[in-house]
Design an enzyme around this catalytic site. Structure first.
Site, PDB file in Angstrom:
ATOM      1  N   HIS A 105      -6.542   9.549  -0.153  1.00 13.21           N
ATOM      2  CA  HIS A 105      -7.225   9.464   1.143  1.00 13.21           C
ATOM      3  C   HIS A 105      -6.409   9.982   2.330  1.00 13.21           C
ATOM      4  CE1 HIS A 105      -5.253   5.481   0.502  1.00 13.21           C
ATOM      5  NE2 HIS A 105      -4.855   5.700   1.735  1.00 13.21           N
ATOM      6  N   ASP A 114       0.991   5.181  -0.159  1.00 13.79           N
ATOM      7  CA  ASP A 114       0.270   6.450  -0.038  1.00 13.79           C
ATOM      8  C   ASP A 114       0.987   7.529  -0.833  1.00 13.79           C
ATOM      9  OD1 ASP A 114      -1.884   5.940   1.939  1.00 13.79           O
ATOM     10  OD2 ASP A 114      -0.211   5.448   3.265  1.00 13.79           O
ATOM     11  N   ASP A 174      -7.804   1.312   2.234  1.00 16.55           N
ATOM     12  CA  ASP A 174      -7.454   2.327   3.232  1.00 16.55           C
ATOM     13  C   ASP A 174      -8.371   3.537   3.342  1.00 16.55           C
ATOM     14  OD1 ASP A 174      -5.824   3.012   5.382  1.00 16.55           O
ATOM     15  OD2 ASP A 174      -4.410   4.147   4.160  1.00 16.55           O
ATOM     16  N   ASP A 223       1.720  -1.169   4.434  1.00 19.14           N
ATOM     17  CA  ASP A 223       2.199   0.087   3.858  1.00 19.14           C
ATOM     18  C   ASP A 223       3.654  -0.022   3.398  1.00 19.14           C
ATOM     19  OD1 ASP A 223      -0.249   0.903   4.685  1.00 19.14           O
ATOM     20  OD2 ASP A 223       0.442   2.496   6.022  1.00 19.14           O
ATOM     21  N   HIS A 280       0.848  -1.194   0.000  1.00 18.04           N
ATOM     22  CA  HIS A 280       0.000   0.000   0.000  1.00 18.04           C
ATOM     23  C   HIS A 280       0.886   1.247   0.000  1.00 18.04           C
ATOM     24  CE1 HIS A 280      -3.416   2.555   0.570  1.00 18.04           C
ATOM     25  NE2 HIS A 280      -2.876   3.085   1.659  1.00 18.04           N
TER      26      HIS A 280
END
Length: 1079
Positions: free
Chosen positions: A569, A177, A289, A426, A175
């Site tokens: 997000h 970000d 998420d 993450d 994941h």
């Protein structure tokens, strides 16, 4: 300096409108192919066809008669005002003290066919699971569930898989970000590029290895820096099915605060990049998420031709309920869909998180032992104090049995004997060592399981679509189809709580300055896309391709990607570190400056009367921008138009909406001696007002007003409605808890009910009264509020403008709320929108804590009873609730001094001076139209739709720069030959770039659903509906339509082109895209 209001009117002669309506209707009978088909076989039954034609003609004449009677009423109103100006000049004050303006009683008509209201009046979805009912049903208690703390003990019989073995798909993922603790670029440099570089090498080592990736923002950046060999290796992995691109958006978008325009745009940006560089079409959605899930997302994914989707962050009580009823997989259907056309297959993950300890099964202590990055000696360990063990021949049987037990328990929560086990977290897999640790150890476990038939399991690495396809196959249905006995669900998944009473409802408001900036830029992006597409098409039509600055396309791409990045997000949510927020803000400001340039360049070309005089100079723009922002965190300053006796200044106004509008436009000038003329020399009424440099000081020192009041109660009533609605506006303050857990960027944990805002000194109040608008401005220590009533007919005059400048930078752990207290009998029901796309009914639950009753409000919220509906429209996303009957409450800003233990490591201490803009609309329910709150759907009225559009898409006032050589002749540019039906919204006209410049454009339309039970008002423009029928070839003035091709929402999937003169048809709520070629 003075502030001047200019009113712009776009209208046409009433007689022409009436005659042309009749002509077009008669014409449509002869040429509409759909009607021709309805006529049957002409040679065999000429009489019945003729009878049909006569009936159609009678219907059309009847419709036209209604339109003409509307116009006649308007004309009567116009003559009935009976007011005569003593001097012959307008505006003037009549004997009763009201202002008379030149457009009072301007004739317009509103003609909405009953068939276009049927969605609001008719039935609703047939769903097995309605989320409103689930909320009413659940206790929301939190008993200890054992090893699965928020769940229950899971048991099984060993023989359950004897006849049908368990199929296990372990799906490795990382994941990433695009900004959170680090900036997007820092994450890429430090971690993401290494993940993708290692992926190319490590997946190629064994064809059984699989991986999924979702964020195209990162992937495209890697692709640009990768050499040809790496690109080819990556392409081979994707085409070979080892790497799957899931969702394929630019980011994994937030689903609470985002507007559907931007949700679609970031999905298009990702999908267009994939199509152009890899030829890949995603089929599965992956959203692990976002902090709660919106019903808009499944609709958009379905329209983009995805067949399945996955969600994770859902309230733990709802997960437990769904697990206990084996409803974690369902067909997600839109609330308004009476059939099943919007259904998409959805998988909900059952446990606390998407990390490895919470994905193999119910016991995190065991699952953590199978996260091989946590092997002893590494930097990460297991908080349950039992570390993983490297799998060797001596322990493989025991390890496999232990893991299989978790797999079997997890599979008991689902209806098929196919199991999904995500393996990641993450920014995982950034070191080659981790690829080896995970893949080698798991392969040993799989080999052992698969070689022992008595275990009745088939385990392997897989992609997300490998899993979904196995589920469809096991159930004997086609990809994306509903398996037998799987439930249909309708509703959404807000608000989210991950444990105890920790509701993630704070981020609905966190950092409202950037939530507001985002919407300003979205409006500019839409306007720039439309103007650029029109300018390029008109330049091509005029044979001037080489003279138009197509380099502006680069500015559009930059803005698309900056806006797309901000939908992430942890961006629009306000949940990133302070330096990351500055990075997002800087990117957004750069894009805004670029978009203003695109708009100015396109407007310059389009308003030139004689295109031969058009000259483009990069360093010498023709137009100025309407405003400027000094820094990414400063409020805009309007451009001052300096007037001098040497000659007039010219102003170009850009209306970004598809409908004509009658509205007040504000510009700044440097003198009180002002006259405004239209293009053809008509005088426009203006209202001059002072510019204020402080609460009591005028910048030109013209006058000073100071009054003291403390009461803020008002009565709102429509001019034509004898009933009054009492509206009392209060400002409230929430604190945070004294206990260990406190409010932060994500969580709202108040210290009880809000307290009334108070200050020692009474506020300063200014009252401005004039012909075009009147306003009351109230100055408090922490906010300044202006309430304005516009004296113009139509949309702008039907609602009250509310603008609140908030500055709480000297506060500690405080949240400021605006509360409307009314006498509307709304009970415990209120309504909020999802993503500006649809309305979701809400019910206030006393069994839930206060913070659980807050919801996202991207565009509007309303309360209603059997007589009235009161809607608060908003220009920025904020958190909203209705804590008592007749109330609406909005959190305006929050300043919090501590982290809330969700990984950010910071509070919210970088508050800005922020302007929150609203419109308050009161509507009366027509007599005989009863309202019910038991329905699962609700829709705005046509007036409400238009009010929201006007609030979110300001008219841009662009001054023409003075030129030494004089200004060449300019003329109004009206791109549309005929206005769109007023229930059709032009979402975008987006240039598709395959070559420079591209002749292709994506036309994206949304047909609005209407509640017609509210009394129709004069909208200020002619409004008709056509049952969703639209002729695209007759839409654009001076342009020839050379291609009309239906495409999927993100333009990846094409249907056969339609005949250029075809009529397209949209159902209510439908969003459809078409590929056009215009010249």
């Amino acid at each position: 300096m003075k502030l001047r209001k200019q009113v712009t009117v776009c209208g046409g002669a009433i007689f022409c409108v009436a005659v042309f309506s009749l002509y077009l209707m008669l014409d449509r009978v002869q040429h509409d192919p759909a009607r021709r088909q309805n006529g049957g076989n002409f040679p065999r039954s000429q009489i019945s066809v003729l009878q049909n034609r006569i009936e159609q003609l009678e219907q059309l004449l009847e419709e036209n008669h209604e339109i003409i009677s509307h116009i006649k009423d308007s004309v009567m109103e116009l003559t009935d005002t009976g007011a005569v100006s003593p001097s012959g000049h307008l505006p003037f004050k009549s004997a009763n003290g009201s202002w008379v303006l030149p457009f009072d009683g301007r004739p317009t008509y509103l003609f909405i066919k009953p068939q276009d209201c049927q969605l609001a009046a008719g039935g609703h979805t047939q769903a097995d699971v309605q989320m409103l009912d689930v909320y009413s049903l659940l206790k929301f208690d939190n008993p200890d569930g054992g090893v699965w703390k928020q769940g229950f003990e899971i048991t099984y019989e060993p023989a359950e898989w004897d006849n049908e073995p368990l199929q296990v798909f372990v799906v490795p993922h990382s994941h990433n970000d695009p900004g959170w603790i680090k900036t997007f670029d820092k994450y890429f440099t430090d971690q993401t590029q290494h993940i993708l570089n290692n992926m190319v090498v490590k997946l190629a080592e064994d064809p059984r290895r699989k991986f999924i990736w979702s964020e195209i923002s990162f992937f495209s950046k890697w692709w640009e820096t990768a050499d040809v060999q790496k690109q080819e290796a990556m392409r081979k992995l994707i085409l070979g099915g080892q790497l799957e691109i899931v969702t394929g958006g630019w980011v994994m978008t937030d689903e609470a605060n985002v507007h559907y325009f931007a949700m679609i745009d970031q999905l298009i940006e990702g999908h267009q990049w994939l199509e152009g560089n890899l030829g890949v079409t995603p089929s599965s959605g992956w959203a692990v998420d976002p902090f709660g899930h919106s019903a808009t997302m499944p609709y958009l994914l379905k329209r983009a031709n995805l067949t399945s989707m996955l969600i994770q962050r859902v309230h733990y009580s709802i997960k437990k309920h769904f697990a206990s009823t084996r409803s974690l997989e369902f067909m997600w259907r839109q609330a308004w869909d009476t059939g099943s056309s919007t259904d998409i297959f959805c998988h909900m993950m059952p446990f606390y998180s998407y990390d490895v300890p919470h994905t193999c099964g119910p016991d995190p202590k065991i699952c953590c032992q199978f996260d091989f990055k946590r092997l002893p000696g590494g930097r990460v360990n297991c908080p349950w104090k039992v570390p993983p063990k490297t799998v060797v021949e001596a322990n493989v049987a025991e390890r496999a049995q232990l893991l299989l037990d978790q797999y079997r328990k997890k599979s008991k929560l689902y209806r098929s004997k196919v199991l999904l086990v995500p393996l990641g977290d993450d920014f995982r897999y950034d070191k080659a060592l981790e690829w080896d640790q995970q893949y080698i150890n798991y392969q040993k476990l799989f080999d052992y399981m698969n070689s022992h038939p008595e275990l009745h399991v088939q385990a392997q690495f897989g992609t997300l679509s490998d899993y979904f396809n196995a589920v469809y196959k096991a159930n004997g249905v086609a990809q994306g189809s509903r398996p037998p006995d799987y439930p249909v669900l309708s509703g959404d998944f807000f608000a989210y709580a991950d444990r105890e009473d920790h509701y993630w409802t704070g981020y609905f408001t966190s950092r409202p300055f950037y939530k507001s900036l985002d919407r300003v830029i979205e409006s500019h992006l839409r306007g720039a896309e439309i103007l650029y597409s029109l300018a390029v098409a008109n330049a091509r039509h005029a044979g001037m391709e080489g003279r138009y600055p197509v380099s502006d396309y680069g500015l559009l791409v930059d803005a698309r990607r900056s806006v797309a990045l901000f939908q992430h997000h942890d961006a629009i949510t306000g949940t990133a570190k302070e330096n990351v927020v500055v990075d997002y803000g800087s990117k957004l400001l750069r894009s805004l400056i670029g978009l203003k340039r695109v708009i100015i360049n396109a407007a310059h070309f389009l308003v030139m009367k004689n295109k031969e005089f058009y000259r483009f100079y990069q360093t010498e723009p023709f137009l100025e921008t309407d405003d400027r922002r000094a820094t990414q965190d400063s409020l805009p300053q309007r451009t001052l138009i300096e007037l001098d006796p040497a000659g007039p200044r010219y102003l170009v106004l850009f209306n970004p909406l598809e409908q004509e509008r009658l509205c007040a436009v504000t510009v700044l000038v440097n003198t009180v001696r002002v006259r405004v003329l239209t293009e053809d020399g008509q005088t426009v009424p203006v209202q001059l007002s002072a510019q204020w440099s402080s609460a009591t000081q005028m910048s030109a020192e013209v006058f000073e007003v100071k009054k003291k009041v403390s009461c803020r109660t008002a009565y709102i009533k429509r001019k034509d409605d004898p009933q009054e609605v009492k509206v009392h506006m209060q400002f409230m303050v929430y604190g945070t808890r004294p206990s260990k857990d406190k409010s932060g960027a994500y969580l709202f944990l108040p210290d009880g009910k809000a307290k009334l805002y108070s200050q020692k000194e009474p506020p300063v109040v200014r009252v401005v009264e004039g012909p075009l608008f009147s306003e009351v401005v109230t100055h408090y220590q922490h906010f300044q509020q202006s309430v304005r009533i516009n004296n113009v007919p139509g949309v702008d005059g039907s609602s009250i403008d509310i603008s609140t400048v908030v500055d709480i930078r000297d506060q500690t752990n405080k949240e400021l709320a605006m509360r409307l207290v009314t006498d509307i009998q709304s009970g415990e029901v209120f309504y909020t929108d999802l993503n500006g796309f649809q309305i979701q009914p809400r019910r206030r639950h006393q069994k839930l804590p206060l913070q659980a009753n807050f919801y996202p409000m991207p565009s509007q919220a309303y309360i209603q009873d059997s007589h009235h509906r009161l809607t608060l429209h908003t220009a920025q996303s904020l958190g909203v609730s209705s804590l008592e009957s007749g109330q609406l409450e909005v959190i305006m800003d929050r300043r919090l001094m501590q982290d809330d233990n969700r990984g950010l490591g910071q509070g919210l201490k970088d508050n800005k001076k922020t302007v929150n803009r609203f419109r308050l609309l009161l509507e009366s329910r027509s007599t005989g139209n009863k309202m019910t709150d038991s329905w699962t759907t609700s829709f705005p009225s046509i007036l409400s739709h238009m009010t929201n559009a006007a609030l979110n898409h300001d008219v841009l006032a662009l001054p023409v720069l003075p030129k030494r050589r004089g200004i060449p002749p300019l003329q109004t540019f009206s791109p549309l030959k005929s206005f769109l039906p007023c229930d059709v919204h032009l979402l975008n006209l987006r240039s598709i770039q395959k070559q420079t410049p591209s002749p292709y454009t994506a036309l994206i339309l949304h047909r609005l659903a209407l509640d017609c039970s509210l009394e129709a008002q004069n909208l200020g423009f002619n409004c008709t509906t056509t049952q969703g029928q639209l002729s695209v070839s007759g839409l654009f003035r001076n342009l020839e339509l050379q291609l009309l091709q239906p495409v999927s929402l993100t333009l990846m999937h094409s249907s056969a082109p339609l005949a250029n003169d075809s009529s397209i048809s949209l159902d209510p709520m439908e969003i459809s895209a078409f590929k056009l070629k215009l010249r």
